[in-house]
Design a protein around this motif. Sequence first.
Motif, short mmCIF file in Angstrom:
data_model
loop_
_atom_site.label_atom_id
_atom_site.label_comp_id
_atom_site.label_asym_id
_atom_site.label_seq_id
_atom_site.Cartn_x
_atom_site.Cartn_y
_atom_site.Cartn_z
N ILE A 113 94.94 -48.01 -3.04
CA ILE A 113 95.61 -48.73 -1.97
C ILE A 113 96.56 -49.76 -2.56
CG2 ILE A 113 95.30 -50.25 0.03
CD1 ILE A 113 92.46 -49.03 0.32
N PRO A 114 97.87 -49.61 -2.36
CA PRO A 114 98.81 -50.60 -2.89
C PRO A 114 98.63 -51.95 -2.20
CG PRO A 114 99.95 -48.98 -1.53
CD PRO A 114 98.54 -48.50 -1.66
N VAL A 115 98.88 -53.02 -2.95
CA VAL A 115 98.68 -54.38 -2.45
C VAL A 115 99.96 -55.19 -2.62
CG1 VAL A 115 97.32 -56.50 -2.63
CG2 VAL A 115 96.23 -54.28 -3.07
N ILE A 116 100.42 -55.78 -1.55
CA ILE A 116 101.59 -56.65 -1.57
C ILE A 116 101.12 -58.07 -1.27
CG2 ILE A 116 103.82 -57.19 -0.51
CD1 ILE A 116 103.98 -54.18 0.25
N ALA A 117 101.39 -59.00 -2.18
CA ALA A 117 101.04 -60.40 -1.95
C ALA A 117 102.05 -60.99 -0.98
CB ALA A 117 101.04 -61.17 -3.26
N TYR A 118 101.54 -61.59 0.08
CA TYR A 118 102.38 -62.11 1.15
C TYR A 118 102.27 -63.63 1.22
CZ TYR A 118 104.22 -62.80 5.89
OH TYR A 118 104.95 -63.23 6.96
N ASP A 119 103.39 -64.30 1.06
CA ASP A 119 103.52 -65.75 1.21
C ASP A 119 102.89 -66.55 0.07
OD1 ASP A 119 104.81 -67.55 3.18
OD2 ASP A 119 102.85 -68.52 3.17
N ARG A 120 101.72 -66.14 -0.42
CA ARG A 120 101.09 -66.80 -1.56
C ARG A 120 100.87 -65.76 -2.66
NH1 ARG A 120 96.31 -70.24 1.59
NH2 ARG A 120 97.70 -71.45 2.93
N LEU A 121 101.08 -66.17 -3.89
CA LEU A 121 100.99 -65.24 -5.01
C LEU A 121 99.54 -65.04 -5.42
CD1 LEU A 121 102.41 -63.49 -7.08
CD2 LEU A 121 102.75 -65.53 -8.49
N ALA A 122 98.97 -63.92 -5.03
CA ALA A 122 97.59 -63.60 -5.39
C ALA A 122 97.52 -63.12 -6.84
CB ALA A 122 97.05 -62.50 -4.47
N GLU A 123 96.39 -63.35 -7.45
CA GLU A 123 96.16 -62.82 -8.79
C GLU A 123 95.61 -61.40 -8.69
OE1 GLU A 123 94.12 -65.43 -11.46
OE2 GLU A 123 95.27 -67.19 -10.82
N GLY A 124 95.58 -60.71 -9.83
CA GLY A 124 95.15 -59.32 -9.83
C GLY A 124 96.35 -58.39 -9.88
N PRO A 125 96.09 -57.08 -9.86
CA PRO A 125 97.16 -56.08 -10.04
C PRO A 125 97.96 -55.82 -8.77
CG PRO A 125 95.06 -54.97 -9.81
CD PRO A 125 94.74 -56.44 -9.83
N ILE A 126 98.64 -56.82 -8.27
CA ILE A 126 99.46 -56.63 -7.06
C ILE A 126 100.72 -55.85 -7.40
CG2 ILE A 126 98.56 -58.71 -5.97
CD1 ILE A 126 101.24 -60.06 -6.63
N ASP A 127 101.26 -55.18 -6.40
CA ASP A 127 102.44 -54.34 -6.59
C ASP A 127 103.74 -55.10 -6.38
OD1 ASP A 127 101.39 -51.46 -6.92
OD2 ASP A 127 100.24 -52.23 -5.22
#
Length: 354
Positions: A113-127
């Motif tokens: 499942i691809p992940v897009i960080a929205y508004d705040r920069l999440a850690e981990g393997p975001i796309d």
Amino acid sequence: MTLMLAACGALDGSSDGGEASPTKGDDITVGLLLPEKSNSRYEKFDYPIIKEKVSTLTDGKGKVVYANAEQDAAEQNKQLAKMVEDKVDVLLVDAVDSKAIASGVKQAKEAGIPVIAYDRLAEGPIDAYISFDNEAVGQVQGRALADELNGGRSQKIVMMNGAVTDPNAAQFKDGALGELSGKVTIAKSYDTKDWKPANARANMMAAISAIGADNIAGVYSANDGMAGGIISALKAAGVTDLPPITGQDAELDAVQRVVIGDQFMSVYKPYPQEAETAAEMAVAVVRGFGIEFDSLTPDKVTSPTKKNIPSNLLQVSALTKDTIKTTVLQDGIYTADQICTAKYKTACDSLGIK
């Protein structure tokens, strides 16, 4: 903002997690995780705009599954795990705690499942990542306050920063300090737990006790919700001539406070542009199309866990009495009737807001 699509597979086929190989068309499910409700923007703007845009892009066949963690990082991880279990097609994640969410992001990637960080920069393997230029937000706030005071370093201010769990808060703070340092004296500075107005009010009461209400020339508040708590504390201390107080998010209550002069300024961020672009990114990824980085993700950012994340950092502007008409009114965020209720009508008339 125009979204250019190219048929070249899923975004950022990273070795950080499982490869996402979506093949769906319009019948898609976007998982949306938002962090809180104390800031009214998430319920009033982000969620409904994303939901409507996904529907528009998919001829009404796509849907958004929504969860709000209400500032509980553990709860947000549970919500993310449930969405992974339910096999949503893509995740838009606005993290309560950027570090705590990393394990959930990895879990999603491993599930394809691809992940897009929205508004705040999440850690981990975001796309990918979409937000506003957060350091510029702080710069706009700090510059406006410094210019308004314009009285030398002897003037004391209180600095009310956001939550340490939010990486944006550190960027706001850095941007503001770059404008305030050497121009004013920061007499007290606080990191406000959970961004809660009640916590900002308590911090402000402590600052008033330490500095003296009459000695506070201005207040840097990182957002509008906290500005409300700060104003409440100052009024409770008997202050009738309020010092200039900053904010962010252009919440309706804050715009009304700006109209009558209780709050000096806010920062207007074009939420429709952010939310609609995020929806376009999510739908494009699920359909198996790559995002045209040159037009949609012209920026690169680095988190503590990943370098050179394709990003889009949108620009912001100051909202003052003089710019209400060219920001929230012009963009249709609010109508004049919503702002100029009975309590504010006289002040609105003086500003030509009709």
